[in-house]
Design an enzyme around this catalytic site. Sequence first.
Site, PDB file in Angstrom:
ATOM      1  N   HIS A 249     -42.545 -29.677  30.721  1.00  0.00           N
ATOM      2  CA  HIS A 249     -42.784 -28.440  31.467  1.00  0.00           C
ATOM      3  C   HIS A 249     -43.230 -28.717  32.903  1.00  0.00           C
ATOM      4  O   HIS A 249     -43.885 -29.710  33.186  1.00  0.00           O
ATOM      5  CB  HIS A 249     -43.754 -27.494  30.739  1.00  0.00           C
ATOM      6  CG  HIS A 249     -45.193 -27.898  30.704  1.00  0.00           C
ATOM      7  ND1 HIS A 249     -45.989 -27.686  29.603  1.00  0.00           N
ATOM      8  CD2 HIS A 249     -46.005 -28.472  31.636  1.00  0.00           C
ATOM      9  CE1 HIS A 249     -47.210 -28.099  29.875  1.00  0.00           C
ATOM     10  NE2 HIS A 249     -47.249 -28.582  31.092  1.00  0.00           N
TER      11      HIS A 249
ATOM     12  N   ASN B  88     -43.965 -32.301  27.264  1.00  0.00           N
ATOM     13  CA  ASN B  88     -42.715 -31.700  26.783  1.00  0.00           C
ATOM     14  C   ASN B  88     -41.753 -31.388  27.934  1.00  0.00           C
ATOM     15  O   ASN B  88     -40.755 -30.706  27.751  1.00  0.00           O
ATOM     16  CB  ASN B  88     -43.009 -30.424  25.978  1.00  0.00           C
ATOM     17  CG  ASN B  88     -43.717 -29.365  26.820  1.00  0.00           C
ATOM     18  OD1 ASN B  88     -43.930 -29.557  28.012  1.00  0.00           O
ATOM     19  ND2 ASN B  88     -44.076 -28.256  26.197  1.00  0.00           N
TER      20      ASN B  88
ATOM     21  N   ASP C  86     -49.672 -22.351  39.040  1.00  0.00           N
ATOM     22  CA  ASP C  86     -49.964 -21.607  37.817  1.00  0.00           C
ATOM     23  C   ASP C  86     -51.458 -21.338  37.642  1.00  0.00           C
ATOM     24  O   ASP C  86     -52.295 -21.893  38.359  1.00  0.00           O
ATOM     25  CB  ASP C  86     -49.411 -22.356  36.582  1.00  0.00           C
ATOM     26  CG  ASP C  86     -49.730 -23.850  36.600  1.00  0.00           C
ATOM     27  OD1 ASP C  86     -50.570 -24.277  37.413  1.00  0.00           O
ATOM     28  OD2 ASP C  86     -49.149 -24.589  35.793  1.00  0.00           O
TER      29      ASP C  86
ATOM     30  N   GLU D 195     -42.347 -23.646  29.974  1.00  0.00           N
ATOM     31  CA  GLU D 195     -42.154 -24.433  28.757  1.00  0.00           C
ATOM     32  C   GLU D 195     -40.655 -24.591  28.459  1.00  0.00           C
ATOM     33  O   GLU D 195     -39.833 -23.843  29.005  1.00  0.00           O
ATOM     34  CB  GLU D 195     -42.844 -23.723  27.579  1.00  0.00           C
ATOM     35  CG  GLU D 195     -44.352 -23.542  27.757  1.00  0.00           C
ATOM     36  CD  GLU D 195     -45.152 -24.818  27.469  1.00  0.00           C
ATOM     37  OE1 GLU D 195     -44.657 -25.930  27.738  1.00  0.00           O
ATOM     38  OE2 GLU D 195     -46.299 -24.686  26.992  1.00  0.00           O
TER      39      GLU D 195
HETATM   40  C1  GLP Z   1     -50.593 -28.526  32.872  1.00  0.00           C
HETATM   41  C2  GLP Z   1     -50.132 -27.796  34.122  1.00  0.00           C
HETATM   42  C3  GLP Z   1     -48.974 -28.485  34.796  1.00  0.00           C
HETATM   43  C4  GLP Z   1     -49.273 -29.969  34.907  1.00  0.00           C
HETATM   44  C5  GLP Z   1     -49.361 -30.551  33.525  1.00  0.00           C
HETATM   45  C6  GLP Z   1     -49.596 -32.056  33.498  1.00  0.00           C
HETATM   46  O1  GLP Z   1     -50.050 -28.024  31.708  1.00  0.00           O
HETATM   47  N1  GLP Z   1     -49.783 -26.445  33.890  1.00  0.00           N
HETATM   48  O2  GLP Z   1     -48.747 -27.898  36.059  1.00  0.00           O
HETATM   49  O3  GLP Z   1     -48.273 -30.595  35.638  1.00  0.00           O
HETATM   50  O4  GLP Z   1     -50.447 -29.918  32.843  1.00  0.00           O
HETATM   51  O5  GLP Z   1     -50.923 -32.352  33.642  1.00  0.00           O
HETATM   52  P1  GLP Z   1     -51.545 -33.800  33.751  1.00  0.00           P
HETATM   53  O6  GLP Z   1     -51.326 -34.216  35.167  1.00  0.00           O
HETATM   54  O7  GLP Z   1     -52.984 -33.595  33.443  1.00  0.00           O
HETATM   55  O8  GLP Z   1     -50.838 -34.673  32.782  1.00  0.00           O
END
Ligand code: GLP
Length: 239
Positions: free
Chosen positions: A140, A138, A69, A145
């Site tokens: 995702h 959440n 992403d 989402e």
């Molecule tokens: C973001 C990214 C996700 C990622 C998530 C968790 O929103 N778009 O791809 O997995 O955060 O991030 P973290 O590893 O910082 O908890």
Amino acid sequence: MKMKVIKVEDNNALSTKAANIVCEVLKKESRPVLGLATGSTPKKMYEFLVERYRKGEISFKDTITFNLDEYVGLALTDSFSYRYYMEKHLFQHVDINKENVYIPDGLAKDLSKECEAFERAIDKVGPIHLQILGVGLNGHIGFNEPGTSFKSRTHVAKLEESTRQVNSRFFNSIDEVPKEALTMGIGTIMEAEEIVLLVQGEHKAKILEKIVYGDVTEEVPASVLQTHPNAYVITDIDI
Ligand code: GLP
């Protein structure tokens, strides 16, 4: 159905394990295709991969990567963009051919065309051998989402306010967090041959339980992984 869970001691062990899995694919495949994630969770995994590259154990010379992403509206050079993150944590340190790096361009004039081009690029060299995933609070995956169709392909996603709040820790203020992102779709993600979901830290215990033991529902995007033949979780959480 219940997903396989590999329980590890801490972030160090999680990152070592994840880096080992990536290394196996790099060694096994003549032209490895990796799906990569950003966020805090995989940071150390990248650090370990860079270390192993420096020791001469692995090479990214023939590797093709697809990132999950990217935020809409941030320049590629913006230090909050995922492109910047990938350069900083992995690409600038290893021998990857920059032409083999695919990250959706959040500044593209025509965002839907950009999404289509991204899908075509995967189609051309895919399937992705190994997809690394993190998860949001959440549930995702990528920026899919809750409520996103399990059949979705790469698309423009609207970020939930809660996601913007959580991710604001990487920005100077909440106002700077983009409201949209480009993300690989859930259908796209599910076509990877092997999927590893990295879940680190007690604050994710509740969502992890839903992902592994709960109903498979579009309300918990990562629960779709229960239906994948070769998806598993590596976590330091006791569940
Ligand atoms: C973001 C990214 C996700 C990622 C998530 C968790 O929103 N778009 O791809 O997995 O955060 O991030 P973290 O590893 O910082 O908890």
